[in-house]
Design a protein around this motif. Structure first.
Motif, PDB file in Angstrom:
ATOM      1  N   THR A  99      65.666   7.120 -56.713  1.00 26.95           N
ATOM      2  CA  THR A  99      64.309   7.543 -56.348  1.00 26.95           C
ATOM      3  C   THR A  99      63.350   7.368 -57.519  1.00 26.95           C
ATOM      4  OG1 THR A  99      65.216   9.159 -54.786  1.00 26.95           O
ATOM      5  CG2 THR A  99      62.923   9.458 -55.471  1.00 26.95           C
ATOM      6  N   ALA A 100      63.751   7.831 -58.691  1.00 23.56           N
ATOM      7  CA  ALA A 100      62.864   7.738 -59.857  1.00 23.56           C
ATOM      8  C   ALA A 100      62.639   6.295 -60.284  1.00 23.56           C
ATOM      9  CB  ALA A 100      63.436   8.550 -61.014  1.00 23.56           C
ATOM     10  N   LEU A 101      63.653   5.434 -60.139  1.00 21.63           N
ATOM     11  CA  LEU A 101      63.457   4.019 -60.471  1.00 21.63           C
ATOM     12  C   LEU A 101      62.395   3.405 -59.570  1.00 21.63           C
ATOM     13  CD1 LEU A 101      67.089   2.757 -61.130  1.00 21.63           C
ATOM     14  CD2 LEU A 101      65.196   2.750 -62.769  1.00 21.63           C
ATOM     15  N   GLN A 102      62.403   3.770 -58.299  1.00 20.24           N
ATOM     16  CA  GLN A 102      61.411   3.225 -57.381  1.00 20.24           C
ATOM     17  C   GLN A 102      60.025   3.810 -57.624  1.00 20.24           C
ATOM     18  OE1 GLN A 102      61.207   0.815 -55.296  1.00 20.24           O
ATOM     19  NE2 GLN A 102      59.179   1.341 -54.502  1.00 20.24           N
ATOM     20  N   GLU A 103      59.978   5.113 -57.849  1.00 16.91           N
ATOM     21  CA  GLU A 103      58.687   5.787 -57.911  1.00 16.91           C
ATOM     22  C   GLU A 103      57.956   5.557 -59.227  1.00 16.91           C
ATOM     23  OE1 GLU A 103      57.271   7.066 -55.462  1.00 16.91           O
ATOM     24  OE2 GLU A 103      58.846   7.520 -54.024  1.00 16.91           O
ATOM     25  N   VAL A 117      52.096  12.056 -59.799  1.00 19.60           N
ATOM     26  CA  VAL A 117      52.405  11.990 -61.225  1.00 19.60           C
ATOM     27  C   VAL A 117      53.905  12.226 -61.418  1.00 19.60           C
ATOM     28  CG1 VAL A 117      50.118  12.755 -62.022  1.00 19.60           C
ATOM     29  CG2 VAL A 117      51.903  14.459 -61.563  1.00 19.60           C
ATOM     30  N   GLY A 118      54.372  11.896 -62.617  1.00 17.68           N
ATOM     31  CA  GLY A 118      55.715  12.267 -63.027  1.00 17.68           C
ATOM     32  C   GLY A 118      56.804  11.310 -62.613  1.00 17.68           C
ATOM     33  N   LEU A 119      58.021  11.690 -62.925  1.00 18.65           N
ATOM     34  CA  LEU A 119      59.195  10.854 -62.687  1.00 18.65           C
ATOM     35  C   LEU A 119      59.370  10.511 -61.222  1.00 18.65           C
ATOM     36  CD1 LEU A 119      61.639  12.718 -65.075  1.00 18.65           C
ATOM     37  CD2 LEU A 119      61.147  10.269 -65.204  1.00 18.65           C
ATOM     38  N   PHE A 120      59.086  11.471 -60.341  1.00 19.51           N
ATOM     39  CA  PHE A 120      59.291  11.264 -58.906  1.00 19.51           C
ATOM     40  C   PHE A 120      57.970  11.071 -58.173  1.00 19.51           C
ATOM     41  CE2 PHE A 120      62.906  13.676 -60.483  1.00 19.51           C
ATOM     42  CZ  PHE A 120      63.975  12.933 -60.006  1.00 19.51           C
ATOM     43  N   GLN A 121      56.872  10.934 -58.926  1.00 11.81           N
ATOM     44  CA  GLN A 121      55.556  10.738 -58.331  1.00 11.81           C
ATOM     45  C   GLN A 121      55.261  11.808 -57.276  1.00 11.81           C
ATOM     46  OE1 GLN A 121      53.030   7.747 -59.141  1.00 11.81           O
ATOM     47  NE2 GLN A 121      54.090   8.883 -60.762  1.00 11.81           N
ATOM     48  N   GLN A 122      55.472  13.049 -57.678  1.00 12.35           N
ATOM     49  CA  GLN A 122      55.205  14.170 -56.789  1.00 12.35           C
ATOM     50  C   GLN A 122      53.718  14.500 -56.825  1.00 12.35           C
ATOM     51  OE1 GLN A 122      58.016  16.362 -59.017  1.00 12.35           O
ATOM     52  NE2 GLN A 122      59.666  16.179 -57.528  1.00 12.35           N
ATOM     53  N   ARG A 123      53.212  14.988 -55.703  1.00 18.32           N
ATOM     54  CA  ARG A 123      51.768  15.202 -55.567  1.00 18.32           C
ATOM     55  C   ARG A 123      51.421  16.682 -55.522  1.00 18.32           C
ATOM     56  NH1 ARG A 123      49.543  12.015 -50.570  1.00 18.32           N
ATOM     57  NH2 ARG A 123      47.601  12.774 -51.516  1.00 18.32           N
ATOM     58  N   PRO A 124      50.554  17.145 -56.412  1.00 17.46           N
ATOM     59  CA  PRO A 124      50.117  18.538 -56.338  1.00 17.46           C
ATOM     60  C   PRO A 124      49.529  18.892 -54.979  1.00 17.46           C
ATOM     61  CG  PRO A 124      49.464  17.570 -58.427  1.00 17.46           C
ATOM     62  CD  PRO A 124      50.010  16.443 -57.587  1.00 17.46           C
ATOM     63  N   ALA A 162      68.381   9.465 -47.571  1.00 15.80           N
ATOM     64  CA  ALA A 162      68.288  10.785 -48.200  1.00 15.80           C
ATOM     65  C   ALA A 162      67.063  10.868 -49.103  1.00 15.80           C
ATOM     66  CB  ALA A 162      69.556  11.066 -48.997  1.00 15.80           C
ATOM     67  N   ALA A 163      66.820   9.808 -49.871  1.00 13.05           N
ATOM     68  CA  ALA A 163      65.645   9.791 -50.747  1.00 13.05           C
ATOM     69  C   ALA A 163      64.363   9.886 -49.931  1.00 13.05           C
ATOM     70  CB  ALA A 163      65.642   8.524 -51.596  1.00 13.05           C
ATOM     71  N   GLN A 164      64.310   9.166 -48.831  1.00 11.18           N
ATOM     72  CA  GLN A 164      63.113   9.170 -48.000  1.00 11.18           C
ATOM     73  C   GLN A 164      62.856  10.533 -47.375  1.00 11.18           C
ATOM     74  OE1 GLN A 164      60.567   7.587 -47.607  1.00 11.18           O
ATOM     75  NE2 GLN A 164      59.703   8.058 -45.608  1.00 11.18           N
ATOM     76  N   ARG A 165      63.922  11.247 -47.016  1.00  9.52           N
ATOM     77  CA  ARG A 165      63.734  12.573 -46.435  1.00  9.52           C
ATOM     78  C   ARG A 165      63.087  13.527 -47.438  1.00  9.52           C
ATOM     79  NH1 ARG A 165      66.983  13.983 -42.118  1.00  9.52           N
ATOM     80  NH2 ARG A 165      65.759  15.925 -42.149  1.00  9.52           N
ATOM     81  N   VAL A 166      63.302  13.276 -48.712  1.00  8.30           N
ATOM     82  CA  VAL A 166      62.674  14.101 -49.745  1.00  8.30           C
ATOM     83  C   VAL A 166      61.257  13.625 -50.038  1.00  8.30           C
ATOM     84  CG1 VAL A 166      62.811  14.895 -52.146  1.00  8.30           C
ATOM     85  CG2 VAL A 166      64.913  14.615 -50.800  1.00  8.30           C
ATOM     86  N   GLN A 167      61.103  12.322 -50.196  1.00  6.94           N
ATOM     87  CA  GLN A 167      59.857  11.765 -50.716  1.00  6.94           C
ATOM     88  C   GLN A 167      58.790  11.520 -49.659  1.00  6.94           C
ATOM     89  OE1 GLN A 167      60.787  12.497 -53.994  1.00  6.94           O
ATOM     90  NE2 GLN A 167      59.409  10.805 -54.437  1.00  6.94           N
ATOM     91  N   ARG A 168      59.205  11.202 -48.415  1.00 10.71           N
ATOM     92  CA  ARG A 168      58.244  10.861 -47.350  1.00 10.71           C
ATOM     93  C   ARG A 168      57.346   9.707 -47.789  1.00 10.71           C
ATOM     94  NH1 ARG A 168      60.604  13.355 -43.041  1.00 10.71           N
ATOM     95  NH2 ARG A 168      61.077  15.527 -43.540  1.00 10.71           N
ATOM     96  N   SER A 169      57.992   8.667 -48.289  1.00 10.84           N
ATOM     97  CA  SER A 169      57.256   7.530 -48.830  1.00 10.84           C
ATOM     98  C   SER A 169      56.731   6.623 -47.727  1.00 10.84           C
ATOM     99  CB  SER A 169      58.182   6.722 -49.756  1.00 10.84           C
ATOM    100  OG  SER A 169      57.608   5.486 -50.101  1.00 10.84           O
TER     101      SER A 169
END
Length: 347
Positions: A99-103, A117-124, A162-169
């Protein structure tokens, strides 16, 4: 030709044209999606600086291998250490790395799509936390795992699912391309592939001038290292050990470690949660390969475990060697050879 038949033919012609139009539209949508994914990858390549600080390689017994820049491996080591603390399996680490490699190309960047922002490109704006929180690698990794473990049957799913279920990319299939690099690093950093991970780094020298042992040149753990000599190049040996200890406490949360003669850290890997595989040798190799993967940031020069040693000063030839072949000073040699199962020596 009868009118009805002609009308039917014309209708079929019109239907065929509509079908071709829909097919053409679908092709255009797929093409646009491919261009968009390519654009994201190209943007990351252009915007995220490529590290020149050394490389880390995992070589598996079955011939599989993977390579990361040293700063990327440093973040992968954090993912594995926090997974050990949370008693999560190696698969969680594989998913986190992919996930982090992609994001973010597995770098802690302070920009991204919209407010990501950040390693996983999480959004406030999506409830992941404040910018300051997300930019803390420990916080963002725990936030990722917090959601991952709520996904039903996440361990049995394809990694990209599994990654997509977390990230909703917007690009749900993009994570799969990183699986071939993620699995070897996860296997090594969780101790299931002993002696598989090595890093080739610049040498780091000790500063003998600060006799009081002050942390000359020390920086907060996790800060970006300008080179693989580490952020404390030229610091005293006690200063380097202090930084290593700081990173041990940050990444593993609770782990037993103490300074012993001849001035090295003795780390008790059996103090970690047992997880699903409590073998002390596995946990020791997990900590030892974590120490190598984080050496670009901590300045670690020697890591010993299970009668084997990695020596940073070997540079491009650095590899796990039997301690008898490593040419260590007597005190360090004795510390490694005398370490019982589950104990890691870091100097």
């Amino acid at each position: 030709m009868p009118r009805g038949r002609g009308a039917g033919a014309r209708g079929r012609v019109r239907t065929s044209r509509r079908a071709r139009g829909c097919a053409g539209g679908a092709v255009l949508v797929l093409a646009a999606l491919a261009v968009a994914i390519t654009g994201v990858v190209l943007a990351l390549n252009a915007l995220v600086p490529r590290s020149a600080s050394g490389t880390c390689l995992v070589a598996l017994p079955d011939g599989g291998s993977a390579r990361l820049d040293a700063d990327q491996a440093d973040n992968a080591a954090l993912f594995a250490a926090l997974a050990a603390h949370r008693e999560l399996p190696a698969r969680a680490v594989t998913i986190a790395i992919a996930t982090a490699l992609q994001e973010s190309k597995m770098r802690n960047i302070d920009y991204g799509d919209r407010d990501s922002v950040g390693l996983f490109q999480q959004r406030p704006s999506q409830g992941w936390g404040t910018v300051a929180e997300i930019m803390d690698p420990v916080y963002s990794t725990n936030a990722f795992y917090d959601v991952l473990v709520t996904v039903q049957d996440w361990e049995g799913q394809e990694i990209t699912d599994a990654a997509q279920r977390v990230q909703r990319s917007a690009f749900p299939n993009a994570y799969a391309q990183h699986e071939s690099r993620s699995r070897p690093f996860a296997s090594a950093l969780t101790g299931y592939s002993p002696g598989a991970l090595t890093c080739h780094l610049d040498p780091v020298s000790d500063d003998a001038s600060a006799a009081d042992g002050s942390a000359a040149g020390a920086v907060p753990a996790g800060a970006a290292a300008p080179s693989s000599a580490g952020p404390i190049a030229g610091a005293t040996p006690p200063a380097r050990l202090a930084v290593i200890q700081q990173r041990l406490d940050r990444d593993f949360v609770q782990i037993g470690a103490s300074v012993v003669a001849p001035g090295v850290l003795q780390v008790d890997a059996t103090s970690l949660p047992a997880g699903r595989d409590p073998e002390p040798e596995r946990r020791a190799w997990a900590v030892a390969q974590w120490a190598v993967a984080t050496a670009s940031a901590t300045g670690a020069r020697v890591v010993g475990v299970d009668g084997h040693v990695w020596v940073r000063d070997d540079g491009d030839d650095a590899a796990w060697l039997p301690v008898e072949r490593a040419g260590l000073p007597t005190g360090l040699h004795d510390a490694v050879t005398g370490a019982p199962p589950g104990i890691v020596i870091i100097g």
